[in-house]
Design a protein around this motif. Structure first.
Motif, PDB file in Angstrom:
ATOM      1  N   ALA A  16       7.291 -40.231  57.708  1.00 25.59           N
ATOM      2  CA  ALA A  16       6.555 -39.115  58.314  1.00 25.59           C
ATOM      3  C   ALA A  16       5.049 -39.309  58.127  1.00 25.59           C
ATOM      4  N   PHE A  17       4.632 -39.767  56.952  1.00 24.85           N
ATOM      5  CA  PHE A  17       3.217 -40.032  56.701  1.00 24.85           C
ATOM      6  C   PHE A  17       2.699 -41.101  57.653  1.00 24.85           C
ATOM      7  N   ARG A  18       3.451 -42.202  57.787  1.00 28.58           N
ATOM      8  CA  ARG A  18       3.015 -43.277  58.686  1.00 28.58           C
ATOM      9  C   ARG A  18       2.896 -42.772  60.126  1.00 28.58           C
ATOM     10  N   ARG A  19       3.818 -41.929  60.536  1.00 26.91           N
ATOM     11  CA  ARG A  19       3.761 -41.384  61.891  1.00 26.91           C
ATOM     12  C   ARG A  19       2.557 -40.457  62.060  1.00 26.91           C
ATOM     13  N   LEU A  20       2.264 -39.635  61.054  1.00 28.59           N
ATOM     14  CA  LEU A  20       1.085 -38.771  61.103  1.00 28.59           C
ATOM     15  C   LEU A  20      -0.182 -39.606  61.209  1.00 28.59           C
ATOM     16  N   VAL A  21      -0.299 -40.638  60.392  1.00 29.71           N
ATOM     17  CA  VAL A  21      -1.487 -41.492  60.418  1.00 29.71           C
ATOM     18  C   VAL A  21      -1.613 -42.168  61.785  1.00 29.71           C
ATOM     19  N   ALA A  22      -0.518 -42.683  62.328  1.00 28.85           N
ATOM     20  CA  ALA A  22      -0.557 -43.321  63.651  1.00 28.85           C
ATOM     21  C   ALA A  22      -0.988 -42.316  64.714  1.00 28.85           C
ATOM     22  N   HIS A  23      -0.486 -41.108  64.624  1.00 26.74           N
ATOM     23  CA  HIS A  23      -0.851 -40.065  65.582  1.00 26.74           C
ATOM     24  C   HIS A  23      -2.348 -39.755  65.501  1.00 26.74           C
ATOM     25  N   LEU A  24      -2.862 -39.613  64.287  1.00 28.97           N
ATOM     26  CA  LEU A  24      -4.289 -39.314  64.119  1.00 28.97           C
ATOM     27  C   LEU A  24      -5.155 -40.467  64.610  1.00 28.97           C
ATOM     28  N   ARG A  25      -4.684 -41.706  64.437  1.00 27.63           N
ATOM     29  CA  ARG A  25      -5.448 -42.855  64.953  1.00 27.63           C
ATOM     30  C   ARG A  25      -5.481 -42.836  66.473  1.00 27.63           C
ATOM     31  N   GLU A  26      -4.371 -42.462  67.091  1.00 26.27           N
ATOM     32  CA  GLU A  26      -4.310 -42.400  68.550  1.00 26.27           C
ATOM     33  C   GLU A  26      -5.156 -41.251  69.101  1.00 26.27           C
ATOM     34  N   ARG A  27      -5.282 -40.185  68.344  1.00 30.08           N
ATOM     35  CA  ARG A  27      -6.006 -38.990  68.799  1.00 30.08           C
ATOM     36  C   ARG A  27      -7.413 -38.950  68.211  1.00 30.08           C
ATOM     37  N   SER A  28      -8.152 -40.012  68.423  1.00 30.73           N
ATOM     38  CA  SER A  28      -9.524 -40.062  67.919  1.00 30.73           C
ATOM     39  C   SER A  28     -10.418 -39.031  68.609  1.00 30.73           C
ATOM     40  N   ASP A  29      -9.934 -38.462  69.717  1.00 30.83           N
ATOM     41  CA  ASP A  29     -10.686 -37.409  70.385  1.00 30.83           C
ATOM     42  C   ASP A  29     -10.683 -36.110  69.585  1.00 30.83           C
ATOM     43  N   VAL A  30      -9.733 -35.952  68.707  1.00 27.07           N
ATOM     44  CA  VAL A  30      -9.665 -34.753  67.865  1.00 27.07           C
ATOM     45  C   VAL A  30     -10.586 -34.977  66.667  1.00 27.07           C
ATOM     46  N   GLN A  31     -11.597 -34.149  66.565  1.00 29.06           N
ATOM     47  CA  GLN A  31     -12.597 -34.298  65.525  1.00 29.06           C
ATOM     48  C   GLN A  31     -12.101 -33.728  64.192  1.00 29.06           C
ATOM     49  N   ASN A  32     -12.574 -34.291  63.106  1.00 26.23           N
ATOM     50  CA  ASN A  32     -12.195 -33.815  61.779  1.00 26.23           C
ATOM     51  C   ASN A  32     -12.541 -32.342  61.575  1.00 26.23           C
ATOM     52  N   ILE A  33     -13.679 -31.915  62.066  1.00 22.42           N
ATOM     53  CA  ILE A  33     -14.060 -30.512  61.869  1.00 22.42           C
ATOM     54  C   ILE A  33     -13.079 -29.583  62.578  1.00 22.42           C
ATOM     55  N   ASP A  34     -12.572 -30.018  63.727  1.00 17.67           N
ATOM     56  CA  ASP A  34     -11.576 -29.209  64.441  1.00 17.67           C
ATOM     57  C   ASP A  34     -10.277 -29.141  63.651  1.00 17.67           C
TER      58      ASP A  34
END
Length: 102
Positions: A16-34
């Motif tokens: 699940a962690f690896r999938r979350l990290v992969a998802h966040l890498r793919e969604r670089s349009d989503v900013q950390n502040i958001d």
């Protein structure tokens, strides 16, 4: 559902962690502040938790190394490629909702 043994539970959590990290890498349009404003954590939080886990096990790791694991590249490179200027309303929301350090 039957109770999971510790090894299986750990393997599922790791997947699940690896999938979350992969998802966040793919969604670089989503900013950390958001992420922080909506979910109360961001990529930096995740990399800090990873670093904390490594330190608890006595493993040598730096903040830069843990960030590269989460971001998939050096943090400064990710910021240059993907990080946008935060709008004032996002900064204001962050100030209201940010986790407080005790």
């Amino acid at each position: 559902m039957s109770k999971l043994d510790e090894t299986t539970r750990t393997e599922l959590e790791a997947a699940a962690f690896r999938r979350l990290v992969a998802h966040l890498r793919e969604r670089s349009d989503v900013q950390n502040i958001d992420l922080m404003n909506l979910a109360g954590f961001c990529r930096n939080c995740l990399s800090n938790w990873y670093l904390d886990a490594a330190k608890q096990r006595g493993l040598p790791m730096t903040k830069d190394e843990s960030r590269e694991i989460v971001y998939g590249m050096p943090y400064e490179e990710w910021k240059a490629r993907h990080q946008a200027e935060a709008p004032p309303e996002a900064l204001s929301a962050f100030e209201v909702n940010r986790p407080r350090q005790d």
